[in-house]
Design a protein around this motif. Structure first.
Motif: not given
Length: 188
Positions: A123-128, A137-146, A148-153
């Motif tokens: 969530e904080t990644m989505s709001n940054y 999320i765009s900087i990390f090249g992530v397409d969706n919240d799922a 993003a959650q893997e990166y965080v995990d």
């Protein structure tokens, strides 16, 4: 090399009231070379008694060449077995593996949060947003919240890629601590 090793000198805590005096703890970083890019590491604690580095049993823990003995039982280890020069046992690695609650990582992720250090979550990644309006999320090249959650995990230490091949992606990564090859512990 196929043995656990350390290329750094131990760190010793200094007395903050008398900088000419050191405390009795010595901290060793160690790692285990591997053929892959991710090497396992650990941080272990010994004590200084009468100018000899000893383990939690009070017996010498360092050999004549400056290496930790296999028979040493370092501080922080809860096992009755020796963990000495075994990178995968005792020390900080044991602490990580025995954690019941997930790690909390606070991150200075920028202008969206001002001077706050928010907890790193999907969530904080989505709001940054960066100063130019790009979201994290765009900087990390992530397409969706799922994703993003893997990166965080992964950042929180979970084995999302099943590196240990045990079919469990919610346990800790085997390289959670990583190798401290070009680093030295600093006591604060």
């Amino acid at each position: 090399m196929e043995v656990s090793t350390s290329f750094t000198a131990p760190s010793v805590a200094a007395n903050s009231f008398d900088r000419t005096e050191t405390l009795d703890s010595a901290y060793y970083t160690m790692f285990s070379p591997d053929s892959g890019a991710k090497w396992k590491g650990n941080l272990k604690k010994l004590k200084l008694e009468n100018n000899i580095q000893v383990d939690r049993m009070g017996v010498p823990a360092i050999d004549d060449e400056g290496n930790m003995l296999a028979s040493a039982k370092t501080f922080w280890s809860t096992s009755p077995e020796a963990d000495g020069n075994n990178v995968e046992a005792g020390g900080v690695v044991e602490m990580f593996n025995n954690m019941e609650d997930p790690r909390i990582v606070l991150s200075d992720i920028g202008v969206s949060f001002g001077n706050e250090l928010p907890q790193l979550t999907a969530e904080t990644m989505s709001n940054y947003y960066t100063e130019n309006g790009t979201d994290l999320i765009s900087i990390f090249g992530v397409d969706n919240d799922a994703e993003a959650q893997e990166y965080v995990d992964w950042a929180l230490g979970l084995d999302v890629d099943d590196a240990d091949n045990d079919i469990n992606t919610t346990d800790h990564r085997p390289d959670l601590f990583g190798d401290p090859l070009h680093s030295k512990p600093v006591v604060i």
